[in-house]
Write an enzyme that holds these catalytic residues in place. Structure first.
Site, PDB file in Angstrom:
ATOM      1  N   GLU A  18      37.902  42.447  43.336  1.00  0.00           N
ATOM      2  CA  GLU A  18      38.878  41.593  42.323  1.00  0.00           C
ATOM      3  C   GLU A  18      40.112  41.488  42.870  1.00  0.00           C
ATOM      4  OE1 GLU A  18      41.632  41.927  38.187  1.00  0.00           O
ATOM      5  OE2 GLU A  18      40.384  43.750  38.875  1.00  0.00           O
ATOM      6  N   HIS A  59      43.324  37.362  37.563  1.00  0.00           N
ATOM      7  CA  HIS A  59      42.399  38.704  37.571  1.00  0.00           C
ATOM      8  C   HIS A  59      40.791  38.354  37.443  1.00  0.00           C
ATOM      9  CE1 HIS A  59      45.718  41.548  37.225  1.00  0.00           C
ATOM     10  NE2 HIS A  59      46.132  40.571  36.945  1.00  0.00           N
ATOM     11  N   HIS A  84      46.280  42.869  41.847  1.00  0.00           N
ATOM     12  CA  HIS A  84      45.926  43.956  42.466  1.00  0.00           C
ATOM     13  C   HIS A  84      46.144  43.810  44.155  1.00  0.00           C
ATOM     14  CE1 HIS A  84      44.524  45.367  38.600  1.00  0.00           C
ATOM     15  NE2 HIS A  84      43.795  44.448  38.658  1.00  0.00           N
ATOM     16  N   GLU A 109      41.809  36.216  33.104  1.00  0.00           N
ATOM     17  CA  GLU A 109      40.495  37.018  33.450  1.00  0.00           C
ATOM     18  C   GLU A 109      39.609  36.079  33.357  1.00  0.00           C
ATOM     19  OE1 GLU A 109      40.593  40.152  34.267  1.00  0.00           O
ATOM     20  OE2 GLU A 109      42.299  41.126  33.009  1.00  0.00           O
TER      21      GLU A 109
END
Length: 329
Positions: free
Chosen positions: A154, A210, A117, A292
């Site tokens: 994030e 992430h 992101h 993640e």
């Protein structure tokens, strides 16, 4: 990175704490995963990797951070400021570029780190909502990502871990390139461009960092592996095997260094998930995985993710997995 609903959901009510029986059962999972990962790495799962030993996973009754090796700090303070430790995500101007490595054992190896992101995505909704081709179908260029209930994003988390990881890999002699760095670019890059950066660099390994945005009570890490895709511009068949090896090594080392359990809501306790709907994996021509690192919407995971000392441990675990992969390839 959320799996259902909007990519940036409003804060949710936390679930009541789980009972002692659930906690006791959960304590068995990390040890089981670690044993399975060692089995995979010594060849039982067909990976053909060399034999390595691993330390037992920390018991649930003790702090998972109190004895994790290889960190600058012996314990992470869950209540500490996200910016409390050195190496955090200060802004760096200019286009992301490869930083040459030194003379360590990874000299000549290229690693691409993809911090998920971008903080600027919130201000560029039209750009990130643009559809791009991911081989199997078309998806949004990028998303905003998620955050903790207290607003730690994030995008900020992933860049901080990426900076720490870059330092560790450069100390091993690797040449490291980030897909984004500081305030450059202003948004994105799009998922297809993130894959292209790794491909153009001819990376020996690529890792996308992430943190998830699942429901409270869902916690733990998982590594996302590319499935076999041969459609449109995507052909992952040559990288499925080496990406699996990379993912297994990262998962085992991440577990050992951080004490974070494997996901209790995805991967059936293995900490490994295979997907064919992510452009960053579908379009990659080099070994690549996503990790993640935890669930930002769970209070226990959020306390870790917002700790600078724990993020250093996360970077250490990911680094050790990458180093293990590169030194055998």
């Amino acid at each position: 990175m959320s799996y259902t609903g909007p990519e940036f959901d409003p804060p949710q009510q936390r679930r009541p704490r789980r009972g002692p029986l659930t906690v006791a059962l959960a304590a068995l999972v990390p040890g089981a995963l670690l044993g399975w990962l060692v089995y995979e790495e010594v060849g039982g799962g067909g990976s053909g990797a060399e034999v390595r030993t691993a330390s037992p996973a920390p018991a649930s009754s003790a702090s998972p951070l109190s004895s994790a090796p290889g960190t600058a700090s012996s314990a992470a303070s869950p209540g500490a400021s996200p910016d409390a430790s050195p190496g955090d995500d200060g802004k760096v101007s200019g286009t992301p570029s490869a930083r040459p490595g030194g003379t360590g054992p990874l000299k000549g190896k290229v690693v691409v780190i993809d911090p998920g992101h971008n903080p600027g995505n919130f201000r560029h909704t039209a750009e990130i909502n643009r559809q791009v081709d991911i081989g199997t179908n078309r998806k949004e260029c990028d998303t905003t990502g998620t955050s903790t209930n207290d607003g730690y994003t994030e995008a900020r988390f992933s860049l901080d871990v990426a900076h720490r990881l870059r330092t560790l890999l450069e100390q091993q002699g690797a040449t490291v390139k980030l897909t984004r760095d500081g305030d450059s670019p202003a948004w994105g890059p799009c998922v297809d461009e993130r894959a292209r950066i790794g491909n153009t660099a001819r990376a020996d390994a690529a890792v996308s960092i992430h943190a998830d945005g699942s429901a409270p009570g869902n916690r733990g890490f998982h590594v996302i592996l590319p499935g076999s895709v041969h459609a449109g511009a995507a052909d992952t068949r040559p990288i499925v095997g080496p990406s699996h090896d990379l993912g297994v090594r990262i998962a085992g080392n991440f577990l050992r260094e951080t004490g974070e359990p494997p996901s209790n809501y995805l991967g059936e306790g293995t900490g490994l998930v295979t997907r064919t709907d992510l452009g960053g994996l579908n379009l990659s021509t080099v070994p690549k995985v996503f990790i993640e690192c935890g669930n930002m919407r769970d209070s226990k995971d959020a306390a870790l993710l917002t700790s600078g000392a724990w993020r250093q441990q996360a970077a250490q675990g990911i680094s050790e997995g990458i180093v293990s992969f590169l030194r055998r390839s």
